[in-house]
Design an enzyme around this catalytic site. Sequence first.
Site, mmCIF file in Angstrom:
data_model
loop_
_atom_site.group_PDB
_atom_site.id
_atom_site.type_symbol
_atom_site.label_atom_id
_atom_site.label_comp_id
_atom_site.label_asym_id
_atom_site.label_seq_id
_atom_site.Cartn_x
_atom_site.Cartn_y
_atom_site.Cartn_z
ATOM 1 C CE1 TYR A 229 -4.177 -1.727 0.263
ATOM 2 C CE2 TYR A 229 -2.698 -3.363 1.187
ATOM 3 C CZ TYR A 229 -3.912 -3.031 0.622
ATOM 4 O OH TYR A 229 -4.853 -4.002 0.404
ATOM 5 C CB ILE A 230 1.313 3.936 -2.494
ATOM 6 C CG1 ILE A 230 2.210 3.070 -3.390
ATOM 7 C CG2 ILE A 230 1.752 5.400 -2.517
ATOM 8 C CD1 ILE A 230 2.133 3.399 -4.865
#
Length: 161
Positions: A30-31
């Site tokens: 997850y960015i």
Amino acid sequence: MALEIERKFLVCDTTYRDLAYAKSRIKQGYICSASGRTVRVRIRDEKGFLTIKGKSDASGVKRYEWEREIPLQEAEELMLLCEPGIIDKTRYLVKSGHHTFEVDEFYGENEGLVVAEVELEEENEIFLRPSFLGEEVTGRTEYYNSSLMKMPYTKWGKSTT
């Protein structure tokens, strides 16, 4: 932007493995995993994907989702920007009536967790429930992948003090 409507269940046995018509290995990070919006990078077998999801409705059944395939090399590069806690799992696809269940068997810090999801056309759609389905956990945020990377399944119930 597409509307994702899905329900999620715990899995109570391993019969899904024999019933599966396909499986793939997935690694994702997850960015951004902020409440109400996530930006996910996924590598599924030899393909890369970028996905943006919006906030779920009150029931946890519906939310907006945007996904695009991206080159594998770009996905690998974007994984380096991800928050700590990569999700590693095998996804099994199991037909049940007119629906396909995605059964995710997790590894690493989420070892022991197996969940099944079914995507629906409408919120109250009826579907044939396979025998391997256990308790429904739709809307329970601790079962979201973005939550599992922050608080892995193997650490549930353990004190953080």
